[in-house]
Scaffold this motif. Structure first.
Motif, PDB file in Angstrom:
ATOM      1  N   PHE A  77      11.999   5.938  -0.442  1.00 19.35           N
ATOM      2  CA  PHE A  77      10.791   5.387   0.184  1.00 19.35           C
ATOM      3  C   PHE A  77      10.060   4.472  -0.796  1.00 19.35           C
ATOM      4  O   PHE A  77       9.690   3.342  -0.457  1.00 19.35           O
ATOM      5  N   ALA A  78       9.839   4.938  -2.021  1.00 20.99           N
ATOM      6  CA  ALA A  78       9.136   4.144  -3.028  1.00 20.99           C
ATOM      7  C   ALA A  78       9.913   2.878  -3.361  1.00 20.99           C
ATOM      8  O   ALA A  78       9.335   1.788  -3.491  1.00 20.99           O
ATOM      9  N   ALA A  79      11.232   3.003  -3.499  1.00 19.51           N
ATOM     10  CA  ALA A  79      12.049   1.839  -3.849  1.00 19.51           C
ATOM     11  C   ALA A  79      12.020   0.788  -2.749  1.00 19.51           C
ATOM     12  O   ALA A  79      11.907  -0.416  -3.016  1.00 19.51           O
ATOM     13  N   ARG A  80      12.103   1.238  -1.487  1.00 21.38           N
ATOM     14  CA  ARG A  80      12.080   0.284  -0.379  1.00 21.38           C
ATOM     15  C   ARG A  80      10.722  -0.418  -0.287  1.00 21.38           C
ATOM     16  O   ARG A  80      10.650  -1.640  -0.108  1.00 21.38           O
ATOM     17  N   LEU A  81       9.661   0.367  -0.399  1.00 21.10           N
ATOM     18  CA  LEU A  81       8.322  -0.211  -0.297  1.00 21.10           C
ATOM     19  C   LEU A  81       8.093  -1.245  -1.405  1.00 21.10           C
ATOM     20  O   LEU A  81       7.562  -2.326  -1.157  1.00 21.10           O
ATOM     21  N   ALA A  82       8.505  -0.917  -2.629  1.00 16.70           N
ATOM     22  CA  ALA A  82       8.342  -1.856  -3.744  1.00 16.70           C
ATOM     23  C   ALA A  82       9.172  -3.112  -3.523  1.00 16.70           C
ATOM     24  O   ALA A  82       8.726  -4.228  -3.837  1.00 16.70           O
TER      25      ALA A  82
ATOM     26  N   LEU B 182      -0.581  -2.824   0.512  1.00 18.42           N
ATOM     27  CA  LEU B 182       0.449  -1.851   0.186  1.00 18.42           C
ATOM     28  C   LEU B 182       0.266  -0.522   0.902  1.00 18.42           C
ATOM     29  O   LEU B 182       1.222   0.067   1.417  1.00 18.42           O
ATOM     30  N   MET B 183      -0.976  -0.016   0.950  1.00 15.12           N
ATOM     31  CA  MET B 183      -1.191   1.320   1.500  1.00 15.12           C
ATOM     32  C   MET B 183      -0.948   1.376   3.012  1.00 15.12           C
ATOM     33  O   MET B 183      -0.393   2.353   3.529  1.00 15.12           O
TER      34      MET B 183
ATOM     35  N   ILE C 299      10.067  -4.474  -0.628  1.00 13.48           N
ATOM     36  CA  ILE C 299       9.430  -5.312   0.394  1.00 13.48           C
ATOM     37  C   ILE C 299       8.300  -6.122  -0.222  1.00 13.48           C
ATOM     38  O   ILE C 299       8.123  -7.311   0.071  1.00 13.48           O
ATOM     39  N   GLN C 300       7.529  -5.489  -1.108  1.00 12.46           N
ATOM     40  CA  GLN C 300       6.377  -6.160  -1.707  1.00 12.46           C
ATOM     41  C   GLN C 300       6.781  -7.202  -2.746  1.00 12.46           C
ATOM     42  O   GLN C 300       6.219  -8.299  -2.779  1.00 12.46           O
ATOM     43  N   TRP C 301       7.756  -6.843  -3.606  1.00  7.34           N
ATOM     44  CA  TRP C 301       8.018  -7.693  -4.781  1.00  7.34           C
ATOM     45  C   TRP C 301       9.472  -8.111  -4.935  1.00  7.34           C
ATOM     46  O   TRP C 301       9.821  -8.760  -5.916  1.00  7.34           O
TER      47      TRP C 301
END
Length: 547
Positions: A532-537, A513-514, A539-541
Protein backbone atom coordinates in the motif's frame (compact mmCIF):
# COMPACT_ATOMS: atom_id res chain seq x y z
CA UNK A 1 -46.67 29.98 26.58
CA UNK A 2 -42.90 30.08 26.86
CA UNK A 3 -41.58 29.60 30.41
CA UNK A 4 -40.46 32.87 32.04
CA UNK A 5 -36.86 33.79 31.45
CA UNK A 6 -34.59 33.24 34.43
CA UNK A 7 -32.51 36.21 35.62
CA UNK A 8 -28.80 35.46 35.35
CA UNK A 9 -26.73 35.83 38.50
CA UNK A 10 -23.45 37.80 38.30
CA UNK A 11 -21.32 34.67 38.27
CA UNK A 12 -23.44 33.22 35.46
CA UNK A 13 -22.99 36.40 33.43
CA UNK A 14 -19.22 36.16 33.84
CA UNK A 15 -19.21 32.51 32.74
CA UNK A 16 -21.47 33.30 29.78
CA UNK A 17 -19.22 36.17 28.71
CA UNK A 18 -16.12 33.99 29.04
CA UNK A 19 -17.67 31.26 26.89
CA UNK A 20 -18.74 33.77 24.25
CA UNK A 21 -15.22 35.22 24.19
CA UNK A 22 -13.76 31.74 23.77
CA UNK A 23 -16.02 31.07 20.81
CA UNK A 24 -14.86 34.28 19.15
CA UNK A 25 -11.25 33.20 19.58
CA UNK A 26 -12.02 29.76 18.15
CA UNK A 27 -13.85 31.12 15.12
CA UNK A 28 -12.41 34.53 14.20
CA UNK A 29 -13.74 36.55 11.32
CA UNK A 30 -11.95 35.37 8.16
CA UNK A 31 -11.76 37.82 5.27
CA UNK A 32 -12.00 35.89 2.01
CA UNK A 33 -9.83 35.33 0.12
CA UNK A 34 -7.27 37.20 2.27
CA UNK A 35 -4.60 34.84 3.55
CA UNK A 36 -6.49 31.95 1.96
CA UNK A 37 -5.80 33.27 -1.57
CA UNK A 38 -2.79 31.02 -2.14
CA UNK A 39 -4.72 27.92 -1.05
CA UNK A 40 -7.76 28.95 -3.12
CA UNK A 41 -5.53 29.32 -6.20
CA UNK A 42 -3.99 25.93 -5.51
CA UNK A 43 -7.39 24.24 -5.33
CA UNK A 44 -8.34 25.77 -8.69
CA UNK A 45 -5.24 24.66 -10.61
CA UNK A 46 -5.81 22.02 -13.30
CA UNK A 47 -5.70 18.38 -12.25
CA UNK A 48 -3.46 17.63 -15.24
CA UNK A 49 -1.16 20.62 -15.53
CA UNK A 50 2.30 19.22 -16.29
CA UNK A 51 4.12 16.48 -18.15
CA UNK A 52 4.96 13.36 -16.13
CA UNK A 53 6.66 11.61 -19.03
CA UNK A 54 9.98 9.89 -18.45
CA UNK A 55 11.31 9.40 -22.00
CA UNK A 56 13.71 6.71 -20.85
CA UNK A 57 11.02 4.42 -19.40
CA UNK A 58 10.18 1.57 -21.81
CA UNK A 59 7.67 -1.26 -21.54
CA UNK A 60 9.05 -4.47 -20.07
CA UNK A 61 8.60 -7.30 -22.56
CA UNK A 62 5.93 -9.80 -21.56
CA UNK A 63 4.89 -7.76 -18.50
CA UNK A 64 3.72 -4.39 -19.82
CA UNK A 65 2.21 -2.78 -22.91
CA UNK A 66 3.08 0.64 -24.33
CA UNK A 67 0.56 3.23 -25.54
CA UNK A 68 3.28 5.56 -26.83
CA UNK A 69 2.11 5.23 -30.44
CA UNK A 70 -1.42 6.34 -29.59
CA UNK A 71 -4.67 5.02 -28.15
CA UNK A 72 -8.30 4.65 -29.26
CA UNK A 73 -11.30 4.96 -26.92
CA UNK A 74 -14.48 2.98 -27.58
CA UNK A 75 -17.34 3.71 -25.16
CA UNK A 76 -20.56 2.85 -27.00
CA UNK A 77 -21.99 0.90 -24.05
CA UNK A 78 -22.02 4.06 -21.91
CA UNK A 79 -23.21 6.59 -24.50
CA UNK A 80 -26.42 7.31 -22.57
CA UNK A 81 -24.57 8.36 -19.38
CA UNK A 82 -25.05 12.08 -18.85
CA UNK A 83 -21.52 12.89 -17.67
CA UNK A 84 -19.52 10.33 -19.64
CA UNK A 85 -18.04 13.18 -21.69
CA UNK A 86 -16.44 14.68 -18.55
CA UNK A 87 -14.71 11.41 -17.70
CA UNK A 88 -13.47 10.80 -21.24
CA UNK A 89 -12.22 14.37 -21.53
CA UNK A 90 -10.32 13.91 -18.28
CA UNK A 91 -8.58 10.84 -19.70
CA UNK A 92 -7.78 12.65 -22.94
CA UNK A 93 -6.31 15.59 -21.00
CA UNK A 94 -4.20 13.21 -18.94
CA UNK A 95 -2.87 11.44 -22.01
CA UNK A 96 -2.13 14.69 -23.82
CA UNK A 97 -0.70 16.80 -20.98
CA UNK A 98 0.85 14.22 -18.67
CA UNK A 99 1.86 11.47 -21.11
CA UNK A 100 2.28 13.34 -24.41
CA UNK A 101 0.22 10.76 -26.35
CA UNK A 102 -2.48 11.46 -28.94
CA UNK A 103 -5.76 9.65 -29.59
CA UNK A 104 -5.59 7.91 -32.99
CA UNK A 105 -7.98 5.55 -34.81
CA UNK A 106 -5.39 2.76 -34.98
CA UNK A 107 -3.96 3.23 -31.50
CA UNK A 108 -4.05 0.79 -28.58
CA UNK A 109 -7.74 0.07 -28.06
CA UNK A 110 -9.45 0.84 -24.74
CA UNK A 111 -12.98 -0.60 -24.79
CA UNK A 112 -15.45 0.47 -22.10
CA UNK A 113 -18.03 -2.27 -21.48
CA UNK A 114 -21.22 -2.04 -19.40
CA UNK A 115 -21.85 -5.28 -17.50
CA UNK A 116 -21.39 -6.74 -14.04
CA UNK A 117 -17.63 -6.96 -13.47
CA UNK A 118 -16.07 -10.40 -13.28
CA UNK A 119 -15.58 -11.70 -9.70
CA UNK A 120 -17.19 -8.63 -8.06
CA UNK A 121 -19.45 -9.27 -5.04
CA UNK A 122 -23.14 -8.87 -5.80
CA UNK A 123 -24.24 -5.26 -5.44
CA UNK A 124 -20.74 -3.99 -4.61
CA UNK A 125 -20.34 -0.23 -5.08
CA UNK A 126 -18.06 1.18 -7.82
CA UNK A 127 -17.05 -2.33 -8.92
CA UNK A 128 -14.89 -2.56 -12.04
CA UNK A 129 -12.70 -5.04 -13.89
CA UNK A 130 -9.62 -4.36 -16.00
CA UNK A 131 -8.25 -6.84 -18.52
CA UNK A 132 -5.07 -5.44 -20.03
CA UNK A 133 -3.72 -7.51 -22.91
CA UNK A 134 -1.35 -6.95 -25.80
CA UNK A 135 -4.23 -6.49 -28.26
CA UNK A 136 -6.20 -4.03 -26.11
CA UNK A 137 -7.72 -3.20 -22.73
CA UNK A 138 -11.28 -4.17 -21.72
CA UNK A 139 -12.71 -1.91 -18.99
CA UNK A 140 -15.86 -3.40 -17.44
CA UNK A 141 -18.24 -1.68 -15.02
CA UNK A 142 -21.97 -1.74 -14.36
CA UNK A 143 -22.33 2.04 -14.01
CA UNK A 144 -20.50 5.32 -14.49
CA UNK A 145 -19.26 5.34 -10.89
CA UNK A 146 -17.44 2.05 -11.40
CA UNK A 147 -16.18 3.14 -14.81
CA UNK A 148 -14.73 6.32 -13.30
CA UNK A 149 -12.71 4.29 -10.79
CA UNK A 150 -11.42 2.02 -13.59
CA UNK A 151 -10.35 4.89 -15.85
CA UNK A 152 -8.60 6.66 -12.97
CA UNK A 153 -6.91 3.34 -12.15
CA UNK A 154 -5.45 3.29 -15.65
CA UNK A 155 -4.20 6.85 -15.19
CA UNK A 156 -2.59 5.90 -11.87
CA UNK A 157 -0.79 2.94 -13.46
CA UNK A 158 0.77 5.35 -15.93
CA UNK A 159 1.58 7.83 -13.15
CA UNK A 160 3.44 5.07 -11.33
CA UNK A 161 5.57 4.33 -14.40
CA UNK A 162 5.83 7.98 -15.46
CA UNK A 163 5.13 6.74 -18.97
CA UNK A 164 2.19 5.65 -21.17
CA UNK A 165 2.67 2.03 -20.10
CA UNK A 166 0.17 -0.38 -18.53
CA UNK A 167 0.81 -3.70 -16.72
CA UNK A 168 -0.51 -6.81 -18.48
CA UNK A 169 -3.06 -8.82 -16.51
CA UNK A 170 -6.50 -8.68 -14.90
CA UNK A 171 -7.93 -7.25 -11.69
CA UNK A 172 -11.34 -6.62 -10.12
CA UNK A 173 -11.90 -3.96 -7.47
CA UNK A 174 -14.86 -2.73 -5.44
CA UNK A 175 -15.67 -0.94 -2.19
CA UNK A 176 -17.94 -1.55 0.79
CA UNK A 177 -17.44 2.08 1.91
CA UNK A 178 -19.87 3.41 -0.66
CA UNK A 179 -19.83 7.04 0.55
CA UNK A 180 -16.59 8.94 1.29
CA UNK A 181 -17.39 12.55 2.13
CA UNK A 182 -15.20 15.61 2.78
CA UNK A 183 -15.48 19.40 2.36
CA UNK A 184 -13.50 22.32 0.95
CA UNK A 185 -10.64 23.46 3.21
CA UNK A 186 -11.42 27.09 2.38
CA UNK A 187 -15.19 27.05 2.98
CA UNK A 188 -16.35 29.02 6.06
CA UNK A 189 -18.41 27.40 8.75
CA UNK A 190 -20.90 29.26 11.01
CA UNK A 191 -20.44 32.03 13.60
CA UNK A 192 -18.30 34.97 12.52
CA UNK A 193 -16.83 33.15 9.54
CA UNK A 194 -20.22 33.04 7.83
CA UNK A 195 -22.06 30.30 5.97
CA UNK A 196 -20.74 28.99 2.68
CA UNK A 197 -24.10 28.95 0.88
CA UNK A 198 -24.92 32.59 1.70
CA UNK A 199 -22.21 34.49 -0.19
CA UNK A 200 -20.93 34.73 -3.76
CA UNK A 201 -17.45 33.25 -3.20
CA UNK A 202 -16.29 30.09 -4.97
CA UNK A 203 -15.20 27.48 -2.46
CA UNK A 204 -15.54 24.46 -4.75
CA UNK A 205 -13.75 25.22 -8.04
CA UNK A 206 -14.24 22.71 -10.83
CA UNK A 207 -10.69 21.45 -10.68
CA UNK A 208 -10.93 20.88 -6.91
CA UNK A 209 -13.91 18.60 -7.51
CA UNK A 210 -12.02 16.82 -10.29
CA UNK A 211 -9.02 16.25 -8.00
CA UNK A 212 -11.26 14.95 -5.21
CA UNK A 213 -12.72 12.43 -7.66
CA UNK A 214 -9.22 11.32 -8.66
CA UNK A 215 -8.42 10.70 -5.00
CA UNK A 216 -11.38 8.42 -4.51
CA UNK A 217 -13.64 10.90 -2.72
CA UNK A 218 -17.24 10.82 -3.96
CA UNK A 219 -19.05 13.28 -1.69
CA UNK A 220 -18.84 16.75 -0.16
CA UNK A 221 -20.86 18.22 2.68
CA UNK A 222 -21.94 21.84 2.84
CA UNK A 223 -23.46 23.48 5.90
CA UNK A 224 -26.47 25.71 6.21
CA UNK A 225 -29.38 26.93 8.33
CA UNK A 226 -32.95 26.27 7.23
CA UNK A 227 -34.11 29.67 8.47
CA UNK A 228 -31.53 31.50 6.33
CA UNK A 229 -32.12 29.50 3.14
CA UNK A 230 -35.62 27.99 2.98
CA UNK A 231 -38.89 29.92 2.89
CA UNK A 232 -41.71 28.50 5.01
CA UNK A 233 -45.50 28.60 4.98
CA UNK A 234 -45.83 26.61 8.20
CA UNK A 235 -43.82 29.23 10.15
CA UNK A 236 -43.33 32.20 7.77
CA UNK A 237 -41.27 34.10 10.34
CA UNK A 238 -38.73 31.26 10.32
CA UNK A 239 -37.29 31.74 6.86
CA UNK A 240 -36.50 34.27 4.12
CA UNK A 241 -39.32 35.62 1.90
CA UNK A 242 -38.06 33.42 -0.95
CA UNK A 243 -35.78 30.38 -1.12
CA UNK A 244 -32.07 31.19 -1.27
CA UNK A 245 -30.86 27.90 -2.71
CA UNK A 246 -29.44 28.90 -6.08
CA UNK A 247 -25.83 28.41 -4.98
CA UNK A 248 -26.57 24.95 -3.58
CA UNK A 249 -28.45 23.97 -6.74
CA UNK A 250 -25.52 25.05 -8.94
CA UNK A 251 -23.02 23.19 -6.76
CA UNK A 252 -25.05 19.95 -6.95
CA UNK A 253 -25.07 20.20 -10.75
CA UNK A 254 -21.34 21.01 -11.00
CA UNK A 255 -20.22 18.31 -8.57
CA UNK A 256 -22.30 15.64 -10.34
CA UNK A 257 -20.15 16.11 -13.45
CA UNK A 258 -17.30 14.51 -11.53
CA UNK A 259 -19.27 11.85 -9.67
CA UNK A 260 -19.30 13.91 -6.47
CA UNK A 261 -22.53 13.87 -4.44
CA UNK A 262 -23.48 16.85 -2.28
CA UNK A 263 -24.79 16.38 1.26
CA UNK A 264 -26.50 19.15 3.23
CA UNK A 265 -25.15 19.25 6.77
CA UNK A 266 -27.37 20.80 9.42
CA UNK A 267 -28.60 20.77 13.01
CA UNK A 268 -32.33 21.21 12.57
CA UNK A 269 -34.90 22.32 13.44
CA UNK A 270 -32.64 24.87 15.10
CA UNK A 271 -33.62 26.49 18.41
CA UNK A 272 -34.63 30.16 18.38
CA UNK A 273 -32.72 33.06 19.89
CA UNK A 274 -34.77 34.54 22.71
CA UNK A 275 -37.23 37.12 21.41
CA UNK A 276 -37.35 35.70 17.87
CA UNK A 277 -40.46 36.88 15.93
CA UNK A 278 -41.50 33.28 15.22
CA UNK A 279 -41.95 32.64 18.95
CA UNK A 280 -44.10 35.73 19.32
CA UNK A 281 -46.27 34.80 16.34
CA UNK A 282 -46.61 31.12 17.29
CA UNK A 283 -45.99 30.75 21.03
CA UNK A 284 -47.05 27.08 20.94
CA UNK A 285 -43.87 26.12 19.04
CA UNK A 286 -41.65 27.07 21.99
CA UNK A 287 -40.57 24.20 24.22
CA UNK A 288 -37.67 24.07 26.68
CA UNK A 289 -36.21 27.52 27.29
CA UNK A 290 -32.88 28.55 28.81
CA UNK A 291 -31.12 31.87 29.37
CA UNK A 292 -29.84 31.83 25.78
CA UNK A 293 -32.37 30.08 23.55
CA UNK A 294 -35.83 28.60 23.12
CA UNK A 295 -36.08 25.06 21.75
CA UNK A 296 -38.57 24.26 19.02
CA UNK A 297 -41.02 21.74 20.43
CA UNK A 298 -41.49 18.63 18.23
CA UNK A 299 -44.47 17.59 20.33
CA UNK A 300 -46.46 20.28 18.49
CA UNK A 301 -47.86 19.64 14.98
CA UNK A 302 -46.64 22.99 13.61
CA UNK A 303 -42.97 22.21 14.33
CA UNK A 304 -43.24 18.79 12.69
CA UNK A 305 -44.96 20.33 9.67
CA UNK A 306 -42.23 22.97 9.48
CA UNK A 307 -39.58 20.22 9.52
CA UNK A 308 -41.29 18.30 6.71
CA UNK A 309 -41.84 21.42 4.67
CA UNK A 310 -38.28 22.74 5.03
CA UNK A 311 -36.76 19.40 4.03
CA UNK A 312 -39.16 19.03 1.11
CA UNK A 313 -38.43 22.54 -0.16
CA UNK A 314 -34.68 22.05 0.22
CA UNK A 315 -34.64 18.91 -1.92
CA UNK A 316 -37.15 20.30 -4.41
CA UNK A 317 -35.07 23.43 -5.01
CA UNK A 318 -31.77 21.50 -5.20
CA UNK A 319 -32.63 18.37 -7.23
CA UNK A 320 -30.00 15.67 -7.06
CA UNK A 321 -28.96 16.51 -3.50
CA UNK A 322 -27.71 13.22 -2.03
CA UNK A 323 -29.14 13.66 1.44
CA UNK A 324 -28.89 15.33 4.81
CA UNK A 325 -26.25 14.76 7.46
CA UNK A 326 -28.07 15.76 10.63
CA UNK A 327 -26.15 16.28 13.85
CA UNK A 328 -29.24 15.33 15.80
CA UNK A 329 -28.09 15.44 19.39
CA UNK A 330 -25.50 17.11 21.57
CA UNK A 331 -23.87 19.94 19.58
CA UNK A 332 -26.22 22.95 19.06
CA UNK A 333 -29.68 23.54 20.55
CA UNK A 334 -32.49 22.24 18.35
CA UNK A 335 -35.54 20.56 19.89
CA UNK A 336 -36.32 19.91 23.54
CA UNK A 337 -34.41 16.62 23.81
CA UNK A 338 -31.32 17.94 21.98
CA UNK A 339 -29.07 17.55 25.01
CA UNK A 340 -30.26 16.07 28.30
CA UNK A 341 -33.21 15.19 30.49
CA UNK A 342 -32.51 18.30 32.57
CA UNK A 343 -33.28 20.51 29.57
CA UNK A 344 -36.10 18.35 28.20
CA UNK A 345 -38.04 18.57 31.48
CA UNK A 346 -38.29 22.32 30.99
CA UNK A 347 -40.87 21.48 28.32
CA UNK A 348 -44.11 20.10 29.82
CA UNK A 349 -44.85 18.19 26.60
CA UNK A 350 -41.49 16.65 25.61
CA UNK A 351 -40.30 16.18 29.18
CA UNK A 352 -43.16 13.75 29.76
CA UNK A 353 -42.30 11.64 26.71
CA UNK A 354 -39.44 9.13 26.14
CA UNK A 355 -36.36 10.70 24.61
CA UNK A 356 -36.08 8.15 21.79
CA UNK A 357 -39.72 8.71 20.80
CA UNK A 358 -39.32 12.49 20.56
CA UNK A 359 -36.04 12.49 18.63
CA UNK A 360 -37.20 9.70 16.29
CA UNK A 361 -40.37 11.68 15.53
CA UNK A 362 -38.23 14.67 14.50
CA UNK A 363 -36.01 12.50 12.31
CA UNK A 364 -39.11 10.99 10.76
CA UNK A 365 -40.58 14.37 9.82
CA UNK A 366 -37.34 15.46 8.15
CA UNK A 367 -37.02 12.15 6.32
CA UNK A 368 -40.62 12.31 5.10
CA UNK A 369 -40.14 15.78 3.66
CA UNK A 370 -36.84 14.85 2.05
CA UNK A 371 -38.15 11.66 0.47
CA UNK A 372 -41.24 13.44 -0.86
CA UNK A 373 -38.98 15.48 -3.11
CA UNK A 374 -36.05 13.07 -3.65
CA UNK A 375 -36.99 9.40 -3.04
CA UNK A 376 -33.37 8.17 -3.23
CA UNK A 377 -31.98 10.73 -0.76
CA UNK A 378 -30.61 9.51 2.58
CA UNK A 379 -30.85 10.92 6.08
CA UNK A 380 -27.62 10.38 8.04
CA UNK A 381 -28.27 10.84 11.76
CA UNK A 382 -25.24 11.78 13.86
CA UNK A 383 -25.75 11.74 17.67
CA UNK A 384 -22.76 13.53 19.13
CA UNK A 385 -23.11 12.47 22.78
CA UNK A 386 -21.32 9.17 22.33
CA UNK A 387 -20.60 7.75 25.74
CA UNK A 388 -20.66 8.28 29.48
CA UNK A 389 -17.68 7.80 31.76
CA UNK A 390 -17.99 6.75 35.39
CA UNK A 391 -16.11 9.42 37.34
CA UNK A 392 -15.12 6.96 40.07
CA UNK A 393 -14.11 3.89 38.05
CA UNK A 394 -13.29 5.51 34.69
CA UNK A 395 -15.45 2.92 32.94
CA UNK A 396 -16.66 3.92 29.46
CA UNK A 397 -20.22 2.95 28.50
CA UNK A 398 -22.07 3.68 25.24
CA UNK A 399 -24.82 6.26 25.52
CA UNK A 400 -27.73 3.85 26.02
CA UNK A 401 -30.45 6.05 24.54
CA UNK A 402 -28.92 5.76 21.06
CA UNK A 403 -29.86 2.06 20.88
CA UNK A 404 -33.43 2.97 21.76
CA UNK A 405 -33.37 5.86 19.30
CA UNK A 406 -32.19 3.63 16.47
CA UNK A 407 -34.93 1.10 17.21
CA UNK A 408 -37.60 3.84 17.25
CA UNK A 409 -36.47 5.46 13.99
CA UNK A 410 -37.20 4.61 10.38
CA UNK A 411 -35.07 1.65 9.20
CA UNK A 412 -33.68 3.64 6.25
CA UNK A 413 -32.02 6.25 8.49
CA UNK A 414 -28.24 5.87 8.26
CA UNK A 415 -26.41 6.19 11.60
CA UNK A 416 -23.06 7.91 11.98
CA UNK A 417 -20.83 7.95 15.04
CA UNK A 418 -17.43 9.35 15.95
CA UNK A 419 -15.12 6.44 15.24
CA UNK A 420 -12.56 6.78 18.05
CA UNK A 421 -14.65 8.32 20.85
CA UNK A 422 -14.32 6.49 24.14
CA UNK A 423 -11.35 4.42 23.03
CA UNK A 424 -8.24 4.09 25.16
CA UNK A 425 -4.69 4.92 24.11
CA UNK A 426 -1.55 4.65 26.21
CA UNK A 427 0.33 7.95 26.40
CA UNK A 428 3.45 8.26 28.57
CA UNK A 429 2.61 5.00 30.27
CA UNK A 430 -0.95 5.94 31.21
CA UNK A 431 -4.26 4.96 29.54
CA UNK A 432 -6.01 8.01 28.14
CA UNK A 433 -9.60 8.25 26.92
CA UNK A 434 -9.99 9.53 23.36
CA UNK A 435 -12.52 12.34 23.67
CA UNK A 436 -12.28 13.63 20.09
CA UNK A 437 -10.94 12.58 16.70
CA UNK A 438 -7.47 11.06 16.67
CA UNK A 439 -5.29 10.18 13.68
CA UNK A 440 -3.06 7.97 15.81
CA UNK A 441 -5.82 6.03 17.59
CA UNK A 442 -6.67 3.35 15.05
CA UNK A 443 -9.37 1.07 16.43
CA UNK A 444 -13.06 1.83 16.75
CA UNK A 445 -14.14 3.10 20.16
CA UNK A 446 -16.91 1.44 22.22
CA UNK A 447 -19.65 3.76 21.03
CA UNK A 448 -19.03 3.17 17.34
CA UNK A 449 -18.73 -0.57 17.89
CA UNK A 450 -22.04 -0.55 19.76
CA UNK A 451 -23.78 1.54 17.13
CA UNK A 452 -22.39 -0.58 14.28
CA UNK A 453 -23.52 -3.79 16.00
CA UNK A 454 -27.00 -2.34 16.47
CA UNK A 455 -27.16 -1.23 12.85
CA UNK A 456 -25.99 -4.62 11.59
CA UNK A 457 -28.45 -6.54 13.75
CA UNK A 458 -31.40 -4.46 12.57
CA UNK A 459 -30.47 -4.22 8.89
CA UNK A 460 -29.46 -0.56 9.08
CA UNK A 461 -26.34 1.15 7.71
CA UNK A 462 -23.60 2.87 9.73
CA UNK A 463 -21.04 5.52 8.79
CA UNK A 464 -17.75 6.21 10.53
CA UNK A 465 -17.02 9.84 11.43
CA UNK A 466 -13.28 10.25 10.89
CA UNK A 467 -10.75 13.07 10.68
CA UNK A 468 -8.17 11.90 8.14
CA UNK A 469 -6.67 14.85 6.25
CA UNK A 470 -5.16 16.61 9.21
CA UNK A 471 -5.73 16.84 12.95
CA UNK A 472 -7.03 19.62 15.17
CA UNK A 473 -3.72 19.98 16.99
CA UNK A 474 -2.34 21.22 13.64
CA UNK A 475 -5.56 22.26 11.95
CA UNK A 476 -4.04 25.05 9.83
CA UNK A 477 -1.77 22.54 8.07
CA UNK A 478 -3.45 21.21 4.90
CA UNK A 479 -2.47 17.62 5.64
CA UNK A 480 -0.42 15.49 8.03
CA UNK A 481 1.36 12.81 5.95
CA UNK A 482 0.61 9.57 7.83
CA UNK A 483 -1.16 7.49 5.14
CA UNK A 484 -0.54 4.22 7.00
CA UNK A 485 -2.95 5.40 9.69
CA UNK A 486 -5.61 5.96 7.02
CA UNK A 487 -5.18 2.44 5.68
CA UNK A 488 -5.41 0.96 9.20
CA UNK A 489 -8.47 3.04 10.12
CA UNK A 490 -10.35 2.03 6.98
CA UNK A 491 -9.50 -1.60 7.63
CA UNK A 492 -10.95 -1.20 11.14
CA UNK A 493 -14.02 0.58 9.74
CA UNK A 494 -14.67 -2.24 7.27
CA UNK A 495 -14.24 -4.78 10.05
CA UNK A 496 -17.01 -2.90 11.91
CA UNK A 497 -19.26 -3.09 8.81
CA UNK A 498 -19.17 0.65 8.14
CA UNK A 499 -20.97 1.45 4.87
CA UNK A 500 -19.55 4.94 4.47
CA UNK A 501 -17.44 7.60 6.11
CA UNK A 502 -17.32 11.33 6.63
CA UNK A 503 -13.55 11.49 6.23
CA UNK A 504 -13.07 15.04 7.49
CA UNK A 505 -14.89 17.56 9.62
CA UNK A 506 -14.18 21.29 9.16
CA UNK A 507 -10.47 20.77 8.40
CA UNK A 508 -8.69 18.15 6.31
CA UNK A 509 -10.32 18.46 2.89
CA UNK A 510 -7.13 19.22 0.94
CA UNK A 511 -6.97 16.92 -2.14
CA UNK A 512 -3.48 15.58 -1.48
CA UNK A 513 -1.70 12.51 -0.18
CA UNK A 514 -4.04 11.75 2.72
CA UNK A 515 -7.23 11.77 0.68
CA UNK A 516 -5.43 9.75 -2.00
CA UNK A 517 -4.65 7.26 0.77
CA UNK A 518 -8.34 7.21 1.73
CA UNK A 519 -9.34 6.50 -1.87
CA UNK A 520 -6.81 3.67 -2.17
CA UNK A 521 -7.65 2.18 1.24
CA UNK A 522 -11.40 2.22 0.60
CA UNK A 523 -11.16 -0.38 -2.18
CA UNK A 524 -10.74 -4.12 -2.06
CA UNK A 525 -8.89 -6.43 -2.32
CA UNK A 526 -6.91 -4.54 0.32
CA UNK A 527 -3.14 -4.37 -0.08
CA UNK A 528 -0.70 -5.28 2.70
CA UNK A 529 0.81 -2.27 4.45
CA UNK A 530 4.14 -2.35 2.60
CA UNK A 531 2.57 -2.66 -0.85
CA UNK A 532 0.00 0.00 0.00
CA UNK A 533 2.74 2.47 0.98
CA UNK A 534 4.84 1.64 -2.09
CA UNK A 535 1.91 2.08 -4.48
CA UNK A 536 0.80 5.35 -2.90
CA UNK A 537 4.35 6.76 -3.04
CA UNK A 538 4.74 5.69 -6.67
CA UNK A 539 1.49 7.41 -7.70
CA UNK A 540 2.70 10.61 -6.04
CA UNK A 541 6.36 10.62 -7.08
CA UNK A 542 6.91 7.82 -9.59
CA UNK A 543 8.24 4.31 -9.11
CA UNK A 544 11.89 5.39 -9.25
CA UNK A 545 11.49 7.69 -6.23
CA UNK A 546 8.87 5.69 -4.32
CA UNK A 547 11.22 3.90 -1.93
Amino acid sequence: MAPPRKIMRPVERVISFALASLLLLMHPKIAYPGDLAVLAEDLARPAHDASLRDPGRKARAGREISLADGYALAAADFHSERHLDVLLEDFRQFMTRAMGVAETPNGYRLTLIRRTPKDAPAGAAEAHHLRIAAEGCAVTAQDLDGLRRAVFRLEDEMRIRRAPILPLGEETRWTSLADRVTRSPIAPYRWLSGWELEDDHEYYPEEYLRRLAHRGINGIWVAGLFRNLVASKAIPELGPPRHRLGKLRALVEKAARHGIKVWFFCMEPRALPLGHPAAAAHPEIVGATTDLYACLCPSTPRVLEYSREAARNLFTEAPGLAGMILLCKGERPTTCWWHSEEIARKCPRCGARPEAEVVAQTLGALAEGMRAAEPKAQLVAWPYMPYVQDKKTGEIRPFAAVDQLMAASHPEVVWMANFEHGGLKEILGKPRVIHEYSLSSIEAGPFFRSLARGARASGRRAWAKLQLGTTYELSSVPEIPVPGAVRAKFAAARASDAAGAMVSWIVGGYPGLMLQAAGEAAFEPALPADRFAARLAAIQWGEAAAA
